[in-house]
Design a protein around this motif. Sequence first.
Motif, PDB file in Angstrom:
ATOM      1  N   ILE A  38      -3.380   3.443  -2.352  1.00  0.00           N
ATOM      2  CA  ILE A  38      -1.961   3.087  -2.469  1.00  0.00           C
ATOM      3  C   ILE A  38      -1.164   4.392  -2.544  1.00  0.00           C
ATOM      4  O   ILE A  38      -1.439   5.243  -3.391  1.00  0.00           O
ATOM      5  CB  ILE A  38      -1.677   2.217  -3.708  1.00  0.00           C
ATOM      6  CG1 ILE A  38      -2.472   0.909  -3.640  1.00  0.00           C
ATOM      7  CG2 ILE A  38      -0.187   1.937  -3.836  1.00  0.00           C
ATOM      8  CD1 ILE A  38      -2.298   0.025  -4.872  1.00  0.00           C
TER       9      ILE A  38
ATOM     10  N   LEU B 243       0.378  -0.248  -9.879  1.00  0.00           N
ATOM     11  CA  LEU B 243      -0.328  -0.216  -8.602  1.00  0.00           C
ATOM     12  C   LEU B 243      -1.306  -1.397  -8.600  1.00  0.00           C
ATOM     13  O   LEU B 243      -2.353  -1.354  -9.253  1.00  0.00           O
ATOM     14  CB  LEU B 243      -1.072   1.115  -8.430  1.00  0.00           C
ATOM     15  CG  LEU B 243      -0.243   2.385  -8.637  1.00  0.00           C
ATOM     16  CD1 LEU B 243      -1.098   3.623  -8.378  1.00  0.00           C
ATOM     17  CD2 LEU B 243       0.981   2.384  -7.749  1.00  0.00           C
TER      18      LEU B 243
ATOM     19  N   ASN C 244       0.816  -1.208   0.000  1.00  0.00           N
ATOM     20  CA  ASN C 244       0.000   0.000   0.000  1.00  0.00           C
ATOM     21  C   ASN C 244       0.861   1.273   0.000  1.00  0.00           C
ATOM     22  O   ASN C 244       0.340   2.373  -0.094  1.00  0.00           O
ATOM     23  CB  ASN C 244      -0.931   0.016   1.199  1.00  0.00           C
ATOM     24  CG  ASN C 244      -0.167  -0.118   2.512  1.00  0.00           C
ATOM     25  OD1 ASN C 244       1.005  -0.519   2.528  1.00  0.00           O
ATOM     26  ND2 ASN C 244      -0.818   0.211   3.620  1.00  0.00           N
TER      27      ASN C 244
ATOM     28  N   TRP D  52     -10.173   5.532 -10.737  1.00  0.00           N
ATOM     29  CA  TRP D  52      -8.924   5.790 -10.020  1.00  0.00           C
ATOM     30  C   TRP D  52      -8.774   7.300  -9.836  1.00  0.00           C
ATOM     31  O   TRP D  52      -8.892   8.076 -10.792  1.00  0.00           O
ATOM     32  CB  TRP D  52      -7.712   5.251 -10.793  1.00  0.00           C
ATOM     33  CG  TRP D  52      -7.443   3.778 -10.625  1.00  0.00           C
ATOM     34  CD1 TRP D  52      -7.878   2.771 -11.440  1.00  0.00           C
ATOM     35  CD2 TRP D  52      -6.657   3.177  -9.609  1.00  0.00           C
ATOM     36  NE1 TRP D  52      -7.421   1.550 -10.989  1.00  0.00           N
ATOM     37  CE2 TRP D  52      -6.651   1.772  -9.846  1.00  0.00           C
ATOM     38  CE3 TRP D  52      -5.953   3.644  -8.498  1.00  0.00           C
ATOM     39  CZ2 TRP D  52      -5.992   0.857  -9.043  1.00  0.00           C
ATOM     40  CZ3 TRP D  52      -5.292   2.738  -7.685  1.00  0.00           C
ATOM     41  CH2 TRP D  52      -5.312   1.353  -7.949  1.00  0.00           C
TER      42      TRP D  52
ATOM     43  N   LEU E 207       2.143   6.406  -3.414  1.00  0.00           N
ATOM     44  CA  LEU E 207       3.279   6.289  -4.322  1.00  0.00           C
ATOM     45  C   LEU E 207       4.232   7.460  -4.109  1.00  0.00           C
ATOM     46  O   LEU E 207       3.809   8.618  -4.058  1.00  0.00           O
ATOM     47  CB  LEU E 207       2.797   6.270  -5.781  1.00  0.00           C
ATOM     48  CG  LEU E 207       3.896   6.278  -6.853  1.00  0.00           C
ATOM     49  CD1 LEU E 207       4.740   5.006  -6.786  1.00  0.00           C
ATOM     50  CD2 LEU E 207       3.300   6.468  -8.248  1.00  0.00           C
TER      51      LEU E 207
ATOM     52  N   TYR F 256      -3.040   7.257  -4.527  1.00  0.00           N
ATOM     53  CA  TYR F 256      -3.958   6.792  -5.566  1.00  0.00           C
ATOM     54  C   TYR F 256      -5.058   5.954  -4.910  1.00  0.00           C
ATOM     55  O   TYR F 256      -4.776   4.987  -4.191  1.00  0.00           O
ATOM     56  CB  TYR F 256      -3.212   5.973  -6.619  1.00  0.00           C
ATOM     57  CG  TYR F 256      -2.282   6.820  -7.479  1.00  0.00           C
ATOM     58  CD1 TYR F 256      -2.668   7.257  -8.743  1.00  0.00           C
ATOM     59  CD2 TYR F 256      -1.020   7.184  -7.012  1.00  0.00           C
ATOM     60  CE1 TYR F 256      -1.827   8.033  -9.517  1.00  0.00           C
ATOM     61  CE2 TYR F 256      -0.173   7.963  -7.787  1.00  0.00           C
ATOM     62  CZ  TYR F 256      -0.583   8.389  -9.038  1.00  0.00           C
ATOM     63  OH  TYR F 256       0.264   9.161  -9.802  1.00  0.00           O
TER      64      TYR F 256
ATOM     65  N   SER G 212      -5.610  -3.366 -11.763  1.00  0.00           N
ATOM     66  CA  SER G 212      -4.301  -2.765 -11.483  1.00  0.00           C
ATOM     67  C   SER G 212      -4.030  -1.602 -12.445  1.00  0.00           C
ATOM     68  O   SER G 212      -4.374  -1.657 -13.631  1.00  0.00           O
ATOM     69  CB  SER G 212      -3.197  -3.817 -11.614  1.00  0.00           C
ATOM     70  OG  SER G 212      -3.395  -4.866 -10.673  1.00  0.00           O
TER      71      SER G 212
END
Length: 394
Positions: A148, A52, A40, A75, A150, A127, A113
């Motif tokens: 998640i 992701l 994550n 997303w 990043l 995200y 994904s």
Amino acid sequence: MSLPAGTPETGWLRVLFLGLSTLASSSLAQLELHVPTGLNKLEAIEGQEVVLPAWYTMTREESSSQPWEEPIVIWFLEQEGKELAQVLSYINGALSNIPRVSLVHSVTTRNVSLRLEALQEGDSGTYRCSINVQDGKSPSMGHSSKSIELKVLVPPAPPSCSLQGVPYVGTNVTLNCKSPRSKPTAQYQWEKLAPSSQVFFGPALDAVRGSLKLTNLSTAMSGVYVCKAQNRVGFAQCNVTLEVMTGSKAAVVAGAIVGTLVGLVLLAGLVLLYQRRSKTLEELANDIKEDAIAPRTLPWTKGSDTISKNGTLSSVTSARALRPPKAAPPRPGTFTPTPSVSSQALSSPRLPRTDGPPPQAISLSPGGVSSSALSRMGAVPVMVPAQSQAGSLV
């Protein structure tokens, strides 16, 4: 990452996302979105790509009598100090995404994904994936979302090396090194290359600022010094050559520098003096031109001497008085006056007529000098008019 923010589509999708989240919280969850444990929070390097990972499962498998519709996948990207931005959406089989963003697999595989290509530092953020699925026969709806984080890392950009101070024996200098871009912040390391290799540490080395202080220099400390800027994802380096000079060399260098500066100052002074002198001469020439009086023009008639209104002969003062007369015979009963002619009228006695040859013109050349000799000396010949018996000029 350049993301569209504040568009109408993003607005209503945000409202839909919040509404579905509220509705799903009051109903039985029928699907669940998954993110691998420990993934994550991801880190990726600028310029590369990252995936992701995310997929969803149903808590109750649909049967042939209870088919499920295609899910709604959205997303979002959340960044500190910025509005929520949509980077990809899949609604009713239509995919909408920004550049460098795509789905890794087909939605029908339940793998949602997200792939990010050619990463940039601005792609860093959180995200969030939102999934919504509705039963084809009942109004019940399932919803799930996961996040998640990043972080895009940037290798150090090539640093610049510099030398501060005059390197001669017994003095101190500082070597500086700085990388213009790095994430996380770069750390610096200095070392001296062969033949006398050496690695430096604190307190002489400042690993954060990238400076290295060298004290009490000696000729043995001359050589090539290399600075390496590095972080967890890469490094870059630069170098500087140190030549420690003795006192005589330092004096020569200092003398050369001072001499150069003095020469430049003198040159500038000479140029300024020349410009002022030229300006003064130009102003003086202009003043002389303004004060000068134009020469008078004598009212002479071309080819004749000046004659007074009362009939008397004026004295000729110009160079034309030296011009010898033409060799034409005079009229009978007249004579040619001498060069020194007074301003009064001269009486002419009557001469007897003779049958002999006509009298010759009296030469005006003093001392018997010929007219050709006078011409070579620069004399100008002049015509002197004769006088009649009555005393008038002919």
